[in-house]
Design an enzyme around this catalytic site. Structure first.
Site, mmCIF file in Angstrom:
data_model
loop_
_atom_site.group_PDB
_atom_site.id
_atom_site.type_symbol
_atom_site.label_atom_id
_atom_site.label_comp_id
_atom_site.label_asym_id
_atom_site.label_seq_id
_atom_site.Cartn_x
_atom_site.Cartn_y
_atom_site.Cartn_z
ATOM 1 N N GLU A 47 0.811 -1.218 0.000
ATOM 2 C CA GLU A 47 0.000 0.000 0.000
ATOM 3 C C GLU A 47 0.851 1.277 0.000
ATOM 4 O O GLU A 47 0.597 2.223 0.747
ATOM 5 C CB GLU A 47 -1.001 -0.009 1.179
ATOM 6 C CG GLU A 47 -2.040 -1.112 1.010
ATOM 7 C CD GLU A 47 -3.155 -1.104 2.042
ATOM 8 O OE1 GLU A 47 -3.302 -0.114 2.766
ATOM 9 O OE2 GLU A 47 -3.863 -2.117 2.128
HETATM 10 C C1 LIG Z 1 2.920 -9.435 0.365
HETATM 11 C C2 LIG Z 1 2.507 -8.448 -0.666
HETATM 12 C C3 LIG Z 1 1.179 -8.334 -1.010
HETATM 13 C C4 LIG Z 1 0.777 -7.455 -2.029
HETATM 14 N N1 LIG Z 1 -0.527 -7.433 -2.430
HETATM 15 C C5 LIG Z 1 -0.852 -6.722 -3.548
HETATM 16 C C6 LIG Z 1 -2.162 -6.795 -4.095
HETATM 17 O O1 LIG Z 1 -3.050 -7.476 -3.568
HETATM 18 N N2 LIG Z 1 -2.422 -6.102 -5.231
HETATM 19 C C7 LIG Z 1 -1.479 -5.340 -5.839
HETATM 20 O O2 LIG Z 1 -1.760 -4.756 -6.860
HETATM 21 N N3 LIG Z 1 -0.224 -5.213 -5.332
HETATM 22 C C8 LIG Z 1 0.109 -5.894 -4.206
HETATM 23 N N4 LIG Z 1 1.389 -5.805 -3.698
HETATM 24 C C9 LIG Z 1 2.354 -4.935 -4.335
HETATM 25 C C10 LIG Z 1 2.800 -3.735 -3.516
HETATM 26 O O3 LIG Z 1 1.836 -2.733 -3.564
HETATM 27 C C11 LIG Z 1 4.160 -3.303 -4.075
HETATM 28 O O4 LIG Z 1 5.082 -4.260 -3.624
HETATM 29 C C12 LIG Z 1 4.562 -1.937 -3.676
HETATM 30 O O5 LIG Z 1 3.772 -1.006 -4.359
HETATM 31 C C13 LIG Z 1 6.031 -1.648 -3.976
HETATM 32 O O6 LIG Z 1 6.400 -2.037 -5.266
HETATM 33 P P1 LIG Z 1 7.732 -2.902 -5.470
HETATM 34 O O7 LIG Z 1 7.722 -4.002 -4.479
HETATM 35 O O8 LIG Z 1 7.816 -3.261 -6.896
HETATM 36 O O9 LIG Z 1 8.903 -1.931 -5.068
HETATM 37 P P2 LIG Z 1 9.615 -0.866 -6.011
HETATM 38 O O10 LIG Z 1 8.581 -0.022 -6.642
HETATM 39 O O11 LIG Z 1 10.618 -1.530 -6.849
HETATM 40 O O12 LIG Z 1 10.348 0.044 -4.932
HETATM 41 C C14 LIG Z 1 11.630 -0.279 -4.402
HETATM 42 C C15 LIG Z 1 12.013 0.765 -3.377
HETATM 43 O O13 LIG Z 1 12.119 2.040 -4.010
HETATM 44 C C16 LIG Z 1 11.376 2.993 -3.292
HETATM 45 N N5 LIG Z 1 10.894 4.000 -4.248
HETATM 46 C C17 LIG Z 1 10.245 3.804 -5.393
HETATM 47 N N6 LIG Z 1 9.989 4.986 -5.985
HETATM 48 C C18 LIG Z 1 10.482 5.947 -5.192
HETATM 49 C C19 LIG Z 1 10.555 7.355 -5.230
HETATM 50 N N7 LIG Z 1 10.054 8.056 -6.231
HETATM 51 N N8 LIG Z 1 11.152 8.000 -4.217
HETATM 52 C C20 LIG Z 1 11.670 7.311 -3.193
HETATM 53 N N9 LIG Z 1 11.646 5.987 -3.092
HETATM 54 C C21 LIG Z 1 11.063 5.311 -4.070
HETATM 55 C C22 LIG Z 1 10.263 2.211 -2.641
HETATM 56 O O14 LIG Z 1 9.804 2.892 -1.471
HETATM 57 C C23 LIG Z 1 10.968 0.923 -2.279
HETATM 58 O O15 LIG Z 1 11.621 1.086 -1.063
HETATM 59 C C24 LIG Z 1 1.763 -6.661 -2.664
HETATM 60 C C25 LIG Z 1 3.099 -6.749 -2.286
HETATM 61 C C26 LIG Z 1 3.488 -7.633 -1.305
HETATM 62 C C27 LIG Z 1 4.925 -7.725 -0.947
#
Ligand SMILES: Cc1cc2nc3c(=O)[nH]c(=O)nc-3n(C[C@H](O)[C@H](O)[C@H](O)COP(=O)(O)OP(=O)(O)OC[C@H]3O[C@@H](n4cnc5c(N)ncnc54)[C@H](O)[C@@H]3O)c2cc1C
Length: 813
Positions: free
Chosen positions: A504
């Site tokens: 989220e």
């Molecule tokens: C257990 C679990 C359940 C989930 N359930 C769902 C679901 O039901 N439906 C769904 O759609 N998604 C779901 N997600 C996805 C979740 O919303 C994403 O994991 C989350 O949005 C982060 O994306 P990412 O993991 O690809 O990280 P990335 O986007 O790759 O981010 C990596 C890091 O970079 C940081 N970052 C990225 N952009 C910036 C910026 N501009 N400035 C500073 N920092 C930044 C982030 O904070 C993070 O620390 C789930 C994820 C998990 C792990």
């Protein structure tokens, strides 16, 4: 300089201060200072030179601020170009995110003059009788059924009877209105149910919370057509349909607005007829409940290259619901998030054709997906993750507190070691803050607010507080919670901590980009209006002039107020709170709200649009806003509980902690301000006598630990809805029972130890022999010995960890 001159200047400066402090209109302050100047002139206080200088400054300022047409023509119009360059550019998706939801108390904090009455007068979040009964019966029954070891390590899923019970009792329909067969619960009830389940099994809590938070049910309620609502909501309420919502793609996580998944408007076959529909291609991952979903919510970019729907080719993000039984939908494989047992997995689809009526909200909502998601996200973030985070606080407050009192080293309870006390104090204080923030944020949703910034603050800070709390708890239990097994009640909460941090809106992004970035635009009294006016095709100069002049007045007023607050230490600020200790804190919160207003404006003026890229500046400003919000939640909780004496130390600790975090954020901001001298000047204005706020004192820390270590009404209130097992072989039960015996046992134990120390009872004897010898020596009675023995058996069970067969397949002890 002559004395009369000085008196005259002080008088006029006083009038300037009053005008700025109360942000008087241009006409009123011109009149007030003009009359003052005439008086001073007639009284002959000014020398001729002072008279000329002061009158000249006054006349220029008064004319500039009162001659509106002149100013608009010769100042605002020529400055428009410069202003356009300074203003942050806002893309369409950013605008939708910014405009999603509404603002609430954060706006007051941003104004620099929070009207506390508004907050204290909002109704106390309260459960209805139905909701209370559900918690006391169904949720209690569910918790009794759950065995987290079985869920996570043996079955790697919820047992069938648990799934069935969740469906039968409509746990998946908490947010669905009663008219559609759901429970129609408030946000507070939803939060409390999820929290209580999480105190027993985090995997079960996640499986339960997801259908109730951001997902098909929430989206359908807000945007669905009547047909979609009538079809899906009753089935979702009973779990007949199991939903998931898929937004995240491998190349679009945090930047979800850039999802590559595509839908193309085209003709195709549906139910044997040719209809206009959408051909979908998607590749999503991390989707909670996807492996078992029967209905899939999908976000994708929609294009209409053949203009079957109208002139627009790129329609934008669109949301649809499709049955997972539909040909071409791929689900079923699982991810394994931190080896926990909740359902999570990928979903894919290639050239899957769906009819237009599967779009959530039908044709009129085509391209509206991003706004829909952003609005619902603010609701989800206000409830689910705050609930899980508070569960961590409650479990550790209740059970780690009890364990620390029972565990002895060097013949002393470890809770009396100052190092352990420090860790316990953090658990105690943060648990208080977590519960206060949970109630205030869920309470806002029940007031029909979609608190976009408050929810981001709650999401980020509450998950971070729970990470802190759970780490402290692990340190206190040490080996006791390192060893996995059915006796370990903390490991899964600890393991789950990074999951809450990530979902989220991952925390780094939330802190650095969202809280202040969105907060400044939404909460600032003038910024959004200015951006809109300046970026308009034909800017309305008159309106722009009015808004800019109000903004200048706001800035000057905050500058003067900060100088006054800094010099007086905020002592003269009005506070309605009677308790002397807490009143001082409330004044400081108001003072820091004024500081935030000044710092935000100065940063915006200096950095303009580039503030978006200066994430660390934005993060620190966001930290100040966040700590003000958390402090407000603590004051609200205190008020809502009728300001009990039992809470005063906790309130003071929490507020001191918030203020100290504000101090850190301010200092870091001053040190890293883009212009060194402005940074220094701000520091001198806001903290003229140096740092004002330190970390809570050791004594206060000690005072908040005491109520953790013994049964009390306060402990029960703070840990209300933490599951307490009635099964005699469970650690929770044993900890509760042992703690309840402590007041009787401790004096007996001391007597026994004294007898051993003085040689009345020999040190060489084992436990049973010592008890016998103590009885014979008249140190304790037979009843005392029986009690001591019963307690020792219980205590030894508490400190035990599990043992397994060599292949780890069987729990032996
Ligand atoms: C257990 C679990 C359940 C989930 N359930 C769902 C679901 O039901 N439906 C769904 O759609 N998604 C779901 N997600 C996805 C979740 O919303 C994403 O994991 C989350 O949005 C982060 O994306 P990412 O993991 O690809 O990280 P990335 O986007 O790759 O981010 C990596 C890091 O970079 C940081 N970052 C990225 N952009 C910036 C910026 N501009 N400035 C500073 N920092 C930044 C982030 O904070 C993070 O620390 C789930 C994820 C998990 C792990």
């Amino acid at each position: 300089m002559e004395m009369a001159n000085v008196i005259g200047l002080i008088l006029i400066f006083g009038l300037v201060l009053v005008s700025a402090f109360y942000q008087l209109s241009a006409f009123i302050w011109s009149l007030l200072i003009g009359v003052g100047l005439i008086g001073v002139t007639i009284a002959g206080l000014f020398s001729p030179i002072t008279l000329i200088v002061v009158w000249s400054i006054y006349l220029i300022a008064a004319l500039f601020t009162n001659l509106n047409l002149f100013r608009q023509q010769y100042v605002i119009k020529p400055a428009l170009n410069f202003l356009q360059q300074q203003m942050p550019s806002i893309s369409a998706t950013e605008r939708e995110a910014l405009e999603a939801g509404n603002t609430w108390w954060e706006k007051e904090l941003f104004s620099g003059r929070p009207e506390w009455k508004k907050l204290f007068n909002t109704p106390k979040p309260t459960l209805s009788d139905d909701e209370q009964q559900f918690l006391d019966n169904q949720v209690e029954q569910l918790c009794n059924m759950l065995d987290d070891w079985q869920v996570v390590y043996e079955e790697r899923d919820l047992p069938k009877n648990v799934w069935d019970f969740l469906k039968k009792e409509k746990f998946f329909g908490m947010v669905i209105p009663k008219q559609y067969g759901g429970l129609g619960f408030s946000a507070l009830a939803h939060s409390t149910v999820v929290m209580k389940i999480a105190t027993r099994s985090i995997s079960t809590a996640v499986n339960t919370m997801v259908p109730n938070s951001l997902g098909p049910a929430e989206l359908l309620q807000h945007y669905g057509t009547e047909e979609q609502k009538s079809y899906y909501l009753p089935k979702l309420a009973t779990g007949e349909e199991m939903p998931c919502f898929a937004l995240t793609a491998p190349e679009a996580g945090s930047d979800a607005g850039s999802i590559p998944d595509k839908g193309i408007v085209c003709r195709g076959q549906h139910n044997g007829k040719e209809v206009i529909g959408i051909k979908l291609n998607w590749d999503k991952r991390y989707i909670t409940l996807a492996p078992i979903a029967t209905v899939l919510g999908l976000a994708f970019q929609l294009y209409d290259p053949d203009h079957l729907l109208g002139n627009k080719e790129n329609i934008g993000i669109t949301l649809c619901l499709l049955p997972t039984s539909h040909p071409g939908v791929e689900i079923g494989t699982r991810h394994y998030p931190m080896q926990l047992a909740f359902m999570n997995g990928p979903t894919r689809g290639k050239d899957v054709f769906i009819p237009l009526e599967w779009v959530i909200g039908g044709e009129k909502m085509l391209g509206q997906g991003w706004r829909m998601l952003m609005e619902c996200l603010s609701i989800g973030r206000s409830i689910s993750l705050p609930a899980l985070s508070t569960a961590c606080g409650k479990v550790t407050y209740r059970y780690t507190g009890a364990y620390a009192r029972l565990r002895r080293q060097f013949n002393t309870s470890i809770s009396s070691f100052e190092g352990i006390e420090e860790a316990l104090g953090n658990i105690a204080g943060y648990t208080y803050m977590l519960e206060a923030s949970r109630l205030m944020t869920a309470g806002a949703v029940d007031l029909k607010v979609k608190p976009s910034i408050a929810s981001a603050i709650a999401k980020y800070h509450m998950t971070e507080m729970s990470r802190t709390v759970i780490s402290h708890a692990m340190d206190i239990h040490a080996g006791h919670m390192i060893q996995s097994g059915p006796r370990n009640f903390l490991a899964n909460l600890y393991i789950a901590s990074p999951i809450s941090i990530t979902v989220e809106g991952a925390n780094i992004l939330t802190r650095n980009l969202i809280i202040f970035g969105q907060g400044a635009v939404r909460c600032h009294p003038y910024l959004l209006k200015e951006v809109e006016l300046i970026s308009a095709a034909n800017p309305n100069i008159k309106e722009l002039d009015r808004v800019l002049m109000s903004h200048v007045g706001f800035f000057v007023s905050n500058l003067i107020r900060n100088i006054a607050y800094g010099l007086t230490g905020g002592r003269l600020i009005f506070s309605s709170i009677k308790n002397k200790r807490i009143r001082q804190y409330q004044k400081q919160i108001t003072r820091m709200s004024a500081a935030l207003a000044l710092l935000a404006d100065t940063s915006l003026m200096l950095l303009g649009g580039s503030l978006k890229r200066r994430e660390r500046i934005s993060a620190r400003l966001g930290d100040i806003l966040s700590q003000l919000y958390l402090a407000s939640a603590v004051l609200k909780y205190f008020y809502d509980n009728n300001k009990p004496n039992s809470d005063v130390d906790y309130v003071c600790w929490s507020l001191q902690n918030c203020l100290q975090k504000i101090q850190i954020a301010c200092d870091e901001l001053f040190n890293n301000f883009p212009n060194k001298w402005i940074g220094k000047s701000l520091s001198w204005i806001i903290f003229p006598f140096g740092a004002a706020y330190l970390y809570p004192k050791d004594k206060l820390h000690k005072d908040i630990v005491k109520p953790m270590l013994e049964p009390s009404d306060f402990r029960n209130r703070l840990t209300q809805y933490c599951y307490v097992s009635e099964k005699e072989n469970e650690l929770g039960f044993r900890l509760e029972k042992s703690l309840s015996m402590m007041s009787v046992i401790e004096p007996l134990w001391k007597k026994l130890m004294q007898a051993v120390k003085s040689g009345v009872v020999s040190q060489k004897l084992d436990w049973q022999e010592r008890l016998n010898a103590a009885q014979q020596a008249g140190v304790i009675t037979a009843d005392d010995a029986r009690l001591l023995n019963e307690f020792e058996i219980l205590r030894s069970e508490v400190i035990k960890v599990n043992e397994f067969s060599f292949d780890l397949k069987q729990v032996i002890a």
